[in-house]
Enzyme design. Structure first.
Site, PDB file in Angstrom:
ATOM      1  N   GLY A 172      24.810  25.646  15.014  1.00 16.36           N
ATOM      2  CA  GLY A 172      26.171  25.236  15.244  1.00 16.36           C
ATOM      3  C   GLY A 172      27.069  26.249  15.066  1.00 16.36           C
ATOM      4  CD  GLN A 173      33.003  27.548  15.723  1.00 17.11           C
ATOM      5  OE1 GLN A 173      33.583  26.443  15.610  1.00 17.11           O
ATOM      6  NE2 GLN A 173      33.994  28.707  15.676  1.00 17.11           N
ATOM      7  CG  LEU A 174      31.465  25.978  10.646  1.00 18.52           C
ATOM      8  CD1 LEU A 174      32.104  25.038   9.705  1.00 18.52           C
ATOM      9  CD2 LEU A 174      32.505  27.000  11.324  1.00 18.52           C
ATOM     10  CG  ASP A 211      17.729  13.226  15.138  1.00 18.19           C
ATOM     11  OD1 ASP A 211      17.496  12.505  16.203  1.00 18.19           O
ATOM     12  OD2 ASP A 211      18.782  12.942  14.635  1.00 18.19           O
ATOM     13  CG  ASP A 247      20.603  22.108  14.932  1.00 19.61           C
ATOM     14  OD1 ASP A 247      21.605  22.985  14.755  1.00 19.61           O
ATOM     15  OD2 ASP A 247      20.721  21.205  15.884  1.00 19.61           O
ATOM     16  CE1 TYR A 251      36.868  17.314  13.734  1.00 15.03           C
ATOM     17  CE2 TYR A 251      34.710  16.992  13.264  1.00 15.03           C
ATOM     18  CZ  TYR A 251      35.478  17.719  13.237  1.00 15.03           C
ATOM     19  OH  TYR A 251      35.327  18.961  12.452  1.00 15.03           O
ATOM     20  CE  LYS A 253      33.369  16.473   9.997  1.00 17.70           C
ATOM     21  NZ  LYS A 253      32.174  16.892   9.183  1.00 17.70           N
ATOM     22  N   GLY A 274      22.092  21.429  10.877  1.00 21.25           N
ATOM     23  CA  GLY A 274      23.045  21.878  11.851  1.00 21.25           C
ATOM     24  C   GLY A 274      23.236  23.201  11.979  1.00 21.25           C
TER      25      GLY A 274
HETATM   26  C1  VAH Z   1      37.672  20.848  16.304  1.00 17.83           C
HETATM   27  N1  VAH Z   1      36.964  23.054  15.480  1.00 17.83           N
HETATM   28  O1  VAH Z   1      38.354  21.511  17.036  1.00 17.83           O
HETATM   29  C2  VAH Z   1      37.197  21.653  15.212  1.00 17.83           C
HETATM   30  C3  VAH Z   1      37.953  21.723  13.959  1.00 17.83           C
HETATM   31  C4  VAH Z   1      40.117  21.737  13.171  1.00 17.83           C
HETATM   32  C5  VAH Z   1      39.520  21.731  14.331  1.00 17.83           C
HETATM   33  O2  VAH Z   1      37.648  20.482  13.369  1.00 17.83           O
HETATM   34  O3  VAH Z   1      37.400  19.663  16.499  1.00 17.83           O
END
Ligand code: VAH
Length: 317
Positions: free
Chosen positions: A9-11, A47, A32, A137, A141, A6
Site C-alpha cells: 500500500g501507499q504507506l 489475506d 499483502d 472508513y 478507524k 498491507g
Molecule cells: C484518505 N489518505 O484520504 C486517507 C486518509 C486523511 C486521509 O485517511 O482516506
C-alpha cells in the site's frame, strides 16, 4: 521480528523499506494479497481476513510486532459501506486476536483525521475532540481506536496508533483516498498535463510528507511504554493547505501549470474533516515534531518524480 500487513500500500511500501533499513532484511516480513515482482526481502502472501494465515506466518517467522497497514480508504470505502466495514474491522480483529494469543510485544494500528466529523472543531482539532465520522472508513478507524484501547486495558497488549493526515510521497501511489489529489497533482505537473482537481480550490486539509509519517511511526513504536498516555490514537500535524495553495507552489517551478476544479463526492467527505490538527499530546508524550512544509514537499516531490519519470523513459528505450 516485524510483520507488515498491507506492505504493497501507499504507506506499507515505504514503511517496509524504512523498517528493513533500520532492523535489517532478516527481521522484517512484508505481506499483502499478492507478491510484487523483484521484491527485496522476506515476503508472505496474507489475506488478513484469514486469521489462520496470519497466525501461521506469526508462528513460522517468530513475529514479535505487527504493523497493520491494510484498510479500504475513505473514498473507495463509500462504494460498498458494509463491505468496507467488514474488511476494515475483520482484519483488525484478526491482528488483535493473533497478537493477544501469541503475546506479541507491540502492534501498530494506523488511524486517520477521517475519525473527525462535524462534532469536532475545524481548526486545531484537539486529540480528545468528539468523534462523529461521516465515512465508513472514518467509523472503522474511530471504532478501531476503541478496540486498540480495549485490548490494552483488558489484555495489556501494547497497541500504538497515529491519526495520519493526508499522506504525500513520491515512492508510492495512494489508492481510494480523499487526499490522493495532493499526490496526483505533482505527477501531472511533471508530465506537463492539466490537472483535474476533485476538491474545491479552497478546501484546506491537514497533510503530511511521507518521510515525516515514517519517522513519526517509528518514533512512536520505539518510545518507552511509560510515555504513552494515548491508547486510542495520537493526533499528529504536518502542514495544512488547499488545492489552490499547492497549485501556486507548483507554479513557482512550472509557471504554465494548469488546474481545473471539478469537485465530486469527495468534496462532501473533505468538507467534514478538520482544516488543521492540534498535536500537543504527541509533542509532549514522545517529542513529535514535523520537518517538512509545503515548500519542502514541493521541491522534493518535483525533484524525485522527475528522476522517476526519467528512469521510466530510459527503461522503455
Ligand atoms: C484518505 N489518505 O484520504 C486517507 C486518509 C486523511 C486521509 O485517511 O482516506
Amino acid at each position: 521480528k516485524i510483520l507488515i500487513i498491507g506492505a504493497n500500500g501507499q504507506l506499507g511500501l515505504v514503511l517496509t523499506k524504512a523498517l528493513q533499513c533500520k532492523f535489517g532484511l532478516e527481521r522484517v516480513v512484508a505481506s499483502d494479497l499478492e507478491k510484487r515482482e523483484q521484491y527485496q526481502g522476506k515476503f508472505e502472501v496474507i489475506d488478513a481476513t484469514d486469521i489462520n494465515r496470519i497466525q501461521e506466518v506469526v508462528i513460522n517467522h517468530k513475529i514479535t510486532q505487527i504493523y497493520h497497514l491494510a484498510a479500504i480508504l475513505s473514498a473507495k470505502g463509500e462504494e460498498n459501506p458494509l463491505g468496507t466495514w467488514d474488511i476494515n474491522m475483520k482484519t483488525l480483529f484478526n491482528v488483535l486476536e493473533v497478537s493477544r494469543m501469541h503475546k506479541l510485544d507491540k502492534v501498530f494500528f494506523p488511524s486517520s483525521i477521517a475519525v473527525f466529523g462535524e462534532g469536532a472543531p475545524l481548526d486545531h482539532t484537539p486529540n480528545d475532540a468528539y468523534l462523529n465520522p461521516a465515512t465508513v472508513y472514518g467509523m472503522s478507524k474511530a471504532s478501531g481506536e476503541n478496540w486498540a484501547n480495549y485490548y490494552y486495558l483488558k489484555y495489556g497488549l501494547d497497541v500504538r496508533s497515529i491519526r495520519y493526515p493526508g499522506v504525500i510521497g513520491y515512492q508510492s501511489q495512494p489508492n481510494g483516498g480523499t487526499t490522493d489529489y495532493a499526490v496526483d497533482i505533482y505527477h501531472k505537473a511533471i508530465l506537463e498535463e492539466e490537472f483535474i482537481c476533485f476538491l474545491e480550490e479552497n478546501t484546506t486539509l491537514p497533510m503530511i510528507f511521507m518521510d515525516d509519517v515514517v519517522r513519526a511511526t517509528i518514533e512512536l513504536m520505539e518510545a518507552p511504554k511509560e510515555v504513552i498516555t494515548m491508547r486510542t490514537s495520537y493526533n499528529i500535524a504536518g502542514i495544512s493547505f488547499s488545492p489552490n495553495q499547492i497549485a501556486q507552489e507548483i507554479r513557482k517551478i512550472y509557471p504554465n501549470f494548469r488546474i481545473v476544479y471539478k469537485p465530486d463526492f469527495r468534496q462532501e467527505i473533505a468538507s467534514k474533516w478538520p482544516r488543521s490538527i492540534d498535536d500537543t499530546v504527541a509533542k509532549n508524550d514522545w517529542g513529535w515534531e514535523p520537518k517538512f512544509d509545503l515548500k519542502d514537499i514541493t521541491a522534493i516531490m518535483v525533484q524525485e518524480l522527475k528522476k522517476k519519470y526519467k528512469r521510466d523513459s530510459e527503461n522503455k528505450t
